[in-house]
Design a protein around this motif. Sequence first.
Motif, PDB file in Angstrom:
ATOM      1  N   GLN A  52       6.020  45.856 -20.168  1.00 28.37           N
ATOM      2  CA  GLN A  52       6.479  47.232 -19.938  1.00 28.37           C
ATOM      3  C   GLN A  52       5.940  48.180 -21.014  1.00 28.37           C
ATOM      4  O   GLN A  52       5.622  49.346 -20.724  1.00 28.37           O
ATOM      5  CB  GLN A  52       8.014  47.279 -19.930  1.00 28.37           C
ATOM      6  N   LEU A  53       5.807  47.685 -22.246  1.00 26.32           N
ATOM      7  CA  LEU A  53       5.260  48.504 -23.329  1.00 26.32           C
ATOM      8  C   LEU A  53       3.802  48.862 -23.050  1.00 26.32           C
ATOM      9  O   LEU A  53       3.374  50.006 -23.284  1.00 26.32           O
ATOM     10  CB  LEU A  53       5.377  47.746 -24.651  1.00 26.32           C
ATOM     11  N   ILE A  54       3.036  47.909 -22.529  1.00 29.10           N
ATOM     12  CA  ILE A  54       1.638  48.176 -22.185  1.00 29.10           C
ATOM     13  C   ILE A  54       1.544  49.269 -21.122  1.00 29.10           C
ATOM     14  O   ILE A  54       0.796  50.244 -21.264  1.00 29.10           O
ATOM     15  CB  ILE A  54       0.954  46.883 -21.697  1.00 29.10           C
ATOM     16  N   VAL A  55       2.314  49.116 -20.070  1.00 26.46           N
ATOM     17  CA  VAL A  55       2.277  50.085 -18.969  1.00 26.46           C
ATOM     18  C   VAL A  55       2.739  51.465 -19.436  1.00 26.46           C
ATOM     19  O   VAL A  55       2.127  52.493 -19.106  1.00 26.46           O
ATOM     20  CB  VAL A  55       3.137  49.559 -17.798  1.00 26.46           C
ATOM     21  N   ALA A  56       3.809  51.517 -20.229  1.00 23.50           N
ATOM     22  CA  ALA A  56       4.323  52.802 -20.720  1.00 23.50           C
ATOM     23  C   ALA A  56       3.304  53.486 -21.625  1.00 23.50           C
ATOM     24  O   ALA A  56       3.150  54.720 -21.586  1.00 23.50           O
ATOM     25  CB  ALA A  56       5.633  52.581 -21.477  1.00 23.50           C
ATOM     26  N   SER A  57       2.591  52.714 -22.424  1.00 23.48           N
ATOM     27  CA  SER A  57       1.591  53.289 -23.328  1.00 23.48           C
ATOM     28  C   SER A  57       0.431  53.888 -22.549  1.00 23.48           C
ATOM     29  O   SER A  57      -0.064  54.980 -22.885  1.00 23.48           O
ATOM     30  CB  SER A  57       1.082  52.212 -24.298  1.00 23.48           C
ATOM     31  N   PHE A  58      -0.014  53.209 -21.493  1.00 26.77           N
ATOM     32  CA  PHE A  58      -1.091  53.757 -20.666  1.00 26.77           C
ATOM     33  C   PHE A  58      -0.637  54.998 -19.910  1.00 26.77           C
ATOM     34  O   PHE A  58      -1.415  55.930 -19.708  1.00 26.77           O
ATOM     35  CB  PHE A  58      -1.607  52.695 -19.691  1.00 26.77           C
ATOM     36  N   LYS A  72     -13.161  54.239 -24.021  1.00 28.38           N
ATOM     37  CA  LYS A  72     -12.871  54.033 -25.443  1.00 28.38           C
ATOM     38  C   LYS A  72     -11.374  54.143 -25.709  1.00 28.38           C
ATOM     39  O   LYS A  72     -10.796  53.357 -26.481  1.00 28.38           O
ATOM     40  CB  LYS A  72     -13.640  55.053 -26.279  1.00 28.38           C
ATOM     41  N   GLU A  73     -10.733  55.103 -25.035  1.00 28.87           N
ATOM     42  CA  GLU A  73      -9.292  55.309 -25.211  1.00 28.87           C
ATOM     43  C   GLU A  73      -8.499  54.103 -24.710  1.00 28.87           C
ATOM     44  O   GLU A  73      -7.508  53.693 -25.332  1.00 28.87           O
ATOM     45  CB  GLU A  73      -8.865  56.579 -24.473  1.00 28.87           C
ATOM     46  N   VAL A  74      -8.918  53.516 -23.595  1.00 33.50           N
ATOM     47  CA  VAL A  74      -8.270  52.315 -23.068  1.00 33.50           C
ATOM     48  C   VAL A  74      -8.349  51.180 -24.088  1.00 33.50           C
ATOM     49  O   VAL A  74      -7.356  50.510 -24.386  1.00 33.50           O
ATOM     50  CB  VAL A  74      -8.916  51.885 -21.731  1.00 33.50           C
ATOM     51  N   ARG A  75      -9.526  50.966 -24.641  1.00 27.97           N
ATOM     52  CA  ARG A  75      -9.704  49.890 -25.610  1.00 27.97           C
ATOM     53  C   ARG A  75      -8.885  50.142 -26.876  1.00 27.97           C
ATOM     54  O   ARG A  75      -8.248  49.221 -27.405  1.00 27.97           O
ATOM     55  CB  ARG A  75     -11.187  49.735 -25.947  1.00 27.97           C
ATOM     56  N   GLN A  76      -8.898  51.390 -27.348  1.00 27.67           N
ATOM     57  CA  GLN A  76      -8.131  51.719 -28.549  1.00 27.67           C
ATOM     58  C   GLN A  76      -6.636  51.509 -28.330  1.00 27.67           C
ATOM     59  O   GLN A  76      -5.925  51.018 -29.210  1.00 27.67           O
ATOM     60  CB  GLN A  76      -8.400  53.165 -28.972  1.00 27.67           C
ATOM     61  N   CYS A  77      -6.168  51.872 -27.134  1.00 28.47           N
ATOM     62  CA  CYS A  77      -4.751  51.693 -26.796  1.00 28.47           C
ATOM     63  C   CYS A  77      -4.364  50.212 -26.858  1.00 28.47           C
ATOM     64  O   CYS A  77      -3.320  49.850 -27.419  1.00 28.47           O
ATOM     65  CB  CYS A  77      -4.474  52.270 -25.410  1.00 28.47           C
ATOM     66  N   LEU A  78      -5.197  49.355 -26.313  1.00 26.01           N
ATOM     67  CA  LEU A  78      -4.890  47.923 -26.298  1.00 26.01           C
ATOM     68  C   LEU A  78      -4.928  47.327 -27.706  1.00 26.01           C
ATOM     69  O   LEU A  78      -4.101  46.470 -28.045  1.00 26.01           O
ATOM     70  CB  LEU A  78      -5.857  47.191 -25.359  1.00 26.01           C
ATOM     71  N   HIS A  79      -5.871  47.753 -28.523  1.00 25.06           N
ATOM     72  CA  HIS A  79      -5.913  47.264 -29.905  1.00 25.06           C
ATOM     73  C   HIS A  79      -4.695  47.742 -30.691  1.00 25.06           C
ATOM     74  O   HIS A  79      -4.134  47.002 -31.497  1.00 25.06           O
ATOM     75  CB  HIS A  79      -7.213  47.702 -30.587  1.00 25.06           C
ATOM     76  N   TRP A  80      -4.270  48.985 -30.439  1.00 18.83           N
ATOM     77  CA  TRP A  80      -3.056  49.502 -31.081  1.00 18.83           C
ATOM     78  C   TRP A  80      -1.832  48.692 -30.637  1.00 18.83           C
ATOM     79  O   TRP A  80      -0.976  48.340 -31.466  1.00 18.83           O
ATOM     80  CB  TRP A  80      -2.879  50.979 -30.727  1.00 18.83           C
ATOM     81  N   LEU A  81      -1.735  48.397 -29.361  1.00 20.16           N
ATOM     82  CA  LEU A  81      -0.623  47.601 -28.841  1.00 20.16           C
ATOM     83  C   LEU A  81      -0.608  46.209 -29.466  1.00 20.16           C
ATOM     84  O   LEU A  81       0.452  45.667 -29.786  1.00 20.16           O
ATOM     85  CB  LEU A  81      -0.721  47.498 -27.316  1.00 20.16           C
ATOM     86  N   ASN A  82      -1.790  45.629 -29.626  1.00 19.72           N
ATOM     87  CA  ASN A  82      -1.864  44.299 -30.236  1.00 19.72           C
ATOM     88  C   ASN A  82      -1.314  44.327 -31.662  1.00 19.72           C
ATOM     89  O   ASN A  82      -0.563  43.433 -32.069  1.00 19.72           O
ATOM     90  CB  ASN A  82      -3.314  43.822 -30.237  1.00 19.72           C
ATOM     91  N   ARG A  83      -1.674  45.362 -32.422  1.00 18.95           N
ATOM     92  CA  ARG A  83      -1.156  45.491 -33.791  1.00 18.95           C
ATOM     93  C   ARG A  83       0.351  45.731 -33.785  1.00 18.95           C
ATOM     94  O   ARG A  83       1.086  45.163 -34.593  1.00 18.95           O
ATOM     95  CB  ARG A  83      -1.866  46.635 -34.522  1.00 18.95           C
ATOM     96  N   ARG A  84       0.815  46.569 -32.869  1.00 16.13           N
ATOM     97  CA  ARG A  84       2.251  46.865 -32.803  1.00 16.13           C
ATOM     98  C   ARG A  84       3.050  45.608 -32.469  1.00 16.13           C
ATOM     99  O   ARG A  84       4.089  45.340 -33.079  1.00 16.13           O
ATOM    100  CB  ARG A  84       2.521  47.950 -31.760  1.00 16.13           C
ATOM    101  N   MET A  85       2.580  44.839 -31.492  1.00 21.16           N
ATOM    102  CA  MET A  85       3.290  43.603 -31.130  1.00 21.16           C
ATOM    103  C   MET A  85       3.259  42.608 -32.276  1.00 21.16           C
ATOM    104  O   MET A  85       4.214  41.862 -32.490  1.00 21.16           O
ATOM    105  CB  MET A  85       2.700  43.012 -29.855  1.00 21.16           C
ATOM    106  N   GLY A  86       2.158  42.586 -33.017  1.00 25.49           N
ATOM    107  CA  GLY A  86       2.075  41.715 -34.185  1.00 25.49           C
ATOM    108  C   GLY A  86       3.093  42.095 -35.244  1.00 25.49           C
ATOM    109  O   GLY A  86       3.702  41.233 -35.879  1.00 25.49           O
ATOM    110  N   ARG A  87       3.300  43.408 -35.437  1.00 29.88           N
ATOM    111  CA  ARG A  87       4.304  43.863 -36.402  1.00 29.88           C
ATOM    112  C   ARG A  87       5.704  43.516 -35.924  1.00 29.88           C
ATOM    113  O   ARG A  87       6.571  43.126 -36.708  1.00 29.88           O
ATOM    114  CB  ARG A  87       4.184  45.378 -36.612  1.00 29.88           C
TER     115      ARG A  87
END
Length: 242
Positions: A52-58, A72-87
């Motif tokens: 749900q976090l992925i879908v809401a972010s997009f 580029k924005e799609v890729r940046q969003c996914l990398h940001w999500l990966n860092r957020r989930m890691g935190r």
Amino acid sequence: MLVASSWRSAARTDAGKVRARNEDAFLDRPQQGLWVVADGMGGHHRGDVASQLIVASFAQMSMQDSFEGRLKEVRQCLHWLNRRMGRELTVTAARSDNIMGSTVVVLLVEGDRAACIWAGDSRCYLWRGERLYQLSKDHSLQQQLIDEQQMSVEDARAHPAAHALTRAVGAAEQLTLEVLELKVYPGDTFLLCSDGLYQEVGSDEMGRALSLPAPARALERLFEGALRGAARDNLTAIVVRQ
């Protein structure tokens, strides 16, 4: 940004016949030329929250003017999500199995250009000229055994950890995305889906459904087929047609 779009789409998700919770999520935005399917990692901590976090972010993305900018924005969003989930993992997890992760497959279309971006085993298919093409390649142990050890599909499928993912958003410190760009033609039909759907619907049945002119009817046919089976997993699909 709104894209002048001639694309029509229909989307649906279902918990299936076994699981009490649906950890799949989708985004259906034909006016932006953007579609997303995310499948939270089953059995892990908060898989439904991750998808749900992925879908809401997009859904909140600004969407750049150019196709390259949007990609580029799609890729940046996914990398940001990966860092957020890691935190989130670092803050909340006392146990190593408390992974907060999800597969993702994204379709981005503008004019005669399309891009498929993915991590994990949710898939993107293309129906073109009465032929079905699987555009994405699973990031799973099963596919790795086929690619690296030349194992047959049957033997790889029989491996006890066949469905284990080798990539997913939130599963590792570094996220490696796969991107496929292609030219689109009139009559092209795309299918984005989670593994719960394609495990129940064979390629012939999938092709027959995608040959139907209306995305909603194609989607209905796919779910009819999937729910005739065991439907042990959550099912999600989006049909996109020009």
